[in-house]
Scaffold this motif. Sequence first.
Motif, PDB file in Angstrom:
ATOM      1  N   ILE A  62       0.852  -1.235   0.072  1.00  0.00           N
ATOM      2  CA  ILE A  62      -0.090  -0.070   0.138  1.00  0.00           C
ATOM      3  C   ILE A  62       0.845   1.260   0.096  1.00  0.00           C
ATOM      4  CG2 ILE A  62      -1.748   1.374   1.259  1.00  0.00           C
ATOM      5  CD1 ILE A  62      -2.891  -1.378   2.280  1.00  0.00           C
ATOM      6  N   THR A  63       0.696   2.211  -1.119  1.00  0.00           N
ATOM      7  CA  THR A  63       1.570   3.438  -1.051  1.00  0.00           C
ATOM      8  C   THR A  63       0.823   4.663  -1.306  1.00  0.00           C
ATOM      9  OG1 THR A  63       1.633   2.923  -3.485  1.00  0.00           O
ATOM     10  CG2 THR A  63       3.519   1.843  -2.119  1.00  0.00           C
ATOM     11  N   VAL A  64       1.107   5.717  -1.159  1.00  0.00           N
ATOM     12  CA  VAL A  64       0.399   6.806  -1.386  1.00  0.00           C
ATOM     13  C   VAL A  64       0.940   7.431  -2.874  1.00  0.00           C
ATOM     14  CG1 VAL A  64       0.074   9.388  -0.901  1.00  0.00           C
ATOM     15  CG2 VAL A  64       0.204   7.449   0.963  1.00  0.00           C
ATOM     16  N   GLU A  65       0.152   7.697  -3.710  1.00  0.00           N
ATOM     17  CA  GLU A  65       0.567   8.074  -5.190  1.00  0.00           C
ATOM     18  C   GLU A  65       0.168   9.579  -5.245  1.00  0.00           C
ATOM     19  OE1 GLU A  65       2.666   6.244  -6.929  1.00  0.00           O
ATOM     20  OE2 GLU A  65       2.382   4.687  -5.379  1.00  0.00           O
ATOM     21  N   LEU A  66       1.227  10.258  -5.978  1.00  0.00           N
ATOM     22  CA  LEU A  66       0.985  11.803  -6.445  1.00  0.00           C
ATOM     23  C   LEU A  66      -0.188  11.554  -7.525  1.00  0.00           C
ATOM     24  CD1 LEU A  66       4.416  13.020  -6.615  1.00  0.00           C
ATOM     25  CD2 LEU A  66       2.927  13.792  -4.931  1.00  0.00           C
ATOM     26  N   VAL A  67      -0.934  12.824  -7.596  1.00  0.00           N
ATOM     27  CA  VAL A  67      -1.813  12.861  -8.754  1.00  0.00           C
ATOM     28  C   VAL A  67      -1.609  13.972  -9.464  1.00  0.00           C
ATOM     29  CG1 VAL A  67      -4.440  13.068  -9.393  1.00  0.00           C
ATOM     30  CG2 VAL A  67      -3.735  11.348  -7.598  1.00  0.00           C
ATOM     31  N   PHE A  68      -1.381  14.062 -10.473  1.00  0.00           N
ATOM     32  CA  PHE A  68      -0.957  15.440 -11.169  1.00  0.00           C
ATOM     33  C   PHE A  68      -2.185  16.103 -11.953  1.00  0.00           C
ATOM     34  CE2 PHE A  68       2.993  13.221 -10.781  1.00  0.00           C
ATOM     35  CZ  PHE A  68       3.711  14.143 -10.114  1.00  0.00           C
ATOM     36  N   GLU A  69      -2.090  17.323 -12.168  1.00  0.00           N
ATOM     37  CA  GLU A  69      -3.265  17.917 -13.106  1.00  0.00           C
ATOM     38  C   GLU A  69      -2.846  17.711 -14.496  1.00  0.00           C
ATOM     39  OE1 GLU A  69      -4.840  22.465 -12.581  1.00  0.00           O
ATOM     40  OE2 GLU A  69      -3.020  22.495 -13.662  1.00  0.00           O
ATOM     41  N   ALA A  70      -4.151  17.236 -15.092  1.00  0.00           N
ATOM     42  CA  ALA A  70      -3.919  16.923 -16.559  1.00  0.00           C
ATOM     43  C   ALA A  70      -3.913  18.275 -17.311  1.00  0.00           C
ATOM     44  CB  ALA A  70      -4.802  16.060 -16.884  1.00  0.00           C
ATOM     45  N   ASP A  71      -3.008  18.218 -18.281  1.00  0.00           N
ATOM     46  CA  ASP A  71      -2.850  19.539 -19.204  1.00  0.00           C
ATOM     47  C   ASP A  71      -3.620  19.114 -20.478  1.00  0.00           C
ATOM     48  OD1 ASP A  71      -1.115  18.132 -20.845  1.00  0.00           O
ATOM     49  OD2 ASP A  71       0.641  19.364 -20.110  1.00  0.00           O
ATOM     50  N   ASP A  72      -3.786  19.912 -21.240  1.00  0.00           N
ATOM     51  CA  ASP A  72      -4.732  19.577 -22.553  1.00  0.00           C
ATOM     52  C   ASP A  72      -4.044  18.819 -23.532  1.00  0.00           C
ATOM     53  OD1 ASP A  72      -7.067  21.425 -21.623  1.00  0.00           O
ATOM     54  OD2 ASP A  72      -6.034  23.091 -22.605  1.00  0.00           O
ATOM     55  N   GLU A  73      -2.928  18.837 -23.419  1.00  0.00           N
ATOM     56  CA  GLU A  73      -1.737  18.015 -24.321  1.00  0.00           C
ATOM     57  C   GLU A  73      -2.191  16.478 -24.079  1.00  0.00           C
ATOM     58  OE1 GLU A  73       2.120  19.236 -24.609  1.00  0.00           O
ATOM     59  OE2 GLU A  73       1.642  21.092 -25.040  1.00  0.00           O
ATOM     60  N   ASP A  74      -2.152  16.217 -22.602  1.00  0.00           N
ATOM     61  CA  ASP A  74      -2.201  15.037 -22.183  1.00  0.00           C
ATOM     62  C   ASP A  74      -3.708  14.382 -22.858  1.00  0.00           C
ATOM     63  OD1 ASP A  74       0.004  14.767 -21.097  1.00  0.00           O
ATOM     64  OD2 ASP A  74      -0.741  15.312 -19.057  1.00  0.00           O
ATOM     65  N   TRP A  75      -4.830  15.313 -22.996  1.00  0.00           N
ATOM     66  CA  TRP A  75      -5.969  14.886 -22.927  1.00  0.00           C
ATOM     67  C   TRP A  75      -6.059  14.571 -24.706  1.00  0.00           C
ATOM     68  CZ3 TRP A  75      -8.999  12.615 -19.651  1.00  0.00           C
ATOM     69  CH2 TRP A  75      -8.894  13.071 -18.182  1.00  0.00           C
TER      70      TRP A  75
END
Length: 86
Positions: A62-75
């Motif tokens: 069990i780990t804590v993972e970072l969540v990054f804001e998605a930018d328009d390029e990723d989508w």
Amino acid sequence: MQDQDEVIVGYLIQREDAEGELSFWEPRNEWQEDPNEGKLYEKVEEAEADAKALQAGDDATITVELVFEADDEDWDEEDEEEAPKA
């Protein structure tokens, strides 16, 4: 590795079992397969405290993972990959 421009929006608690299957913690429904259904923690300290409590008595990792804001390029890239090819 994190880019300078990436914005952290929160933290998820992730569980990986012996078979490599991933699930994500959501207090009301427990472990969910979809990360979008997991609880998004705003503070890493809160996520780490819950992860430590969840680890007790659990053989999975069990780990804590970072969540990054998605930018328009990723989508845009994701949409192109999923679009049917003619």
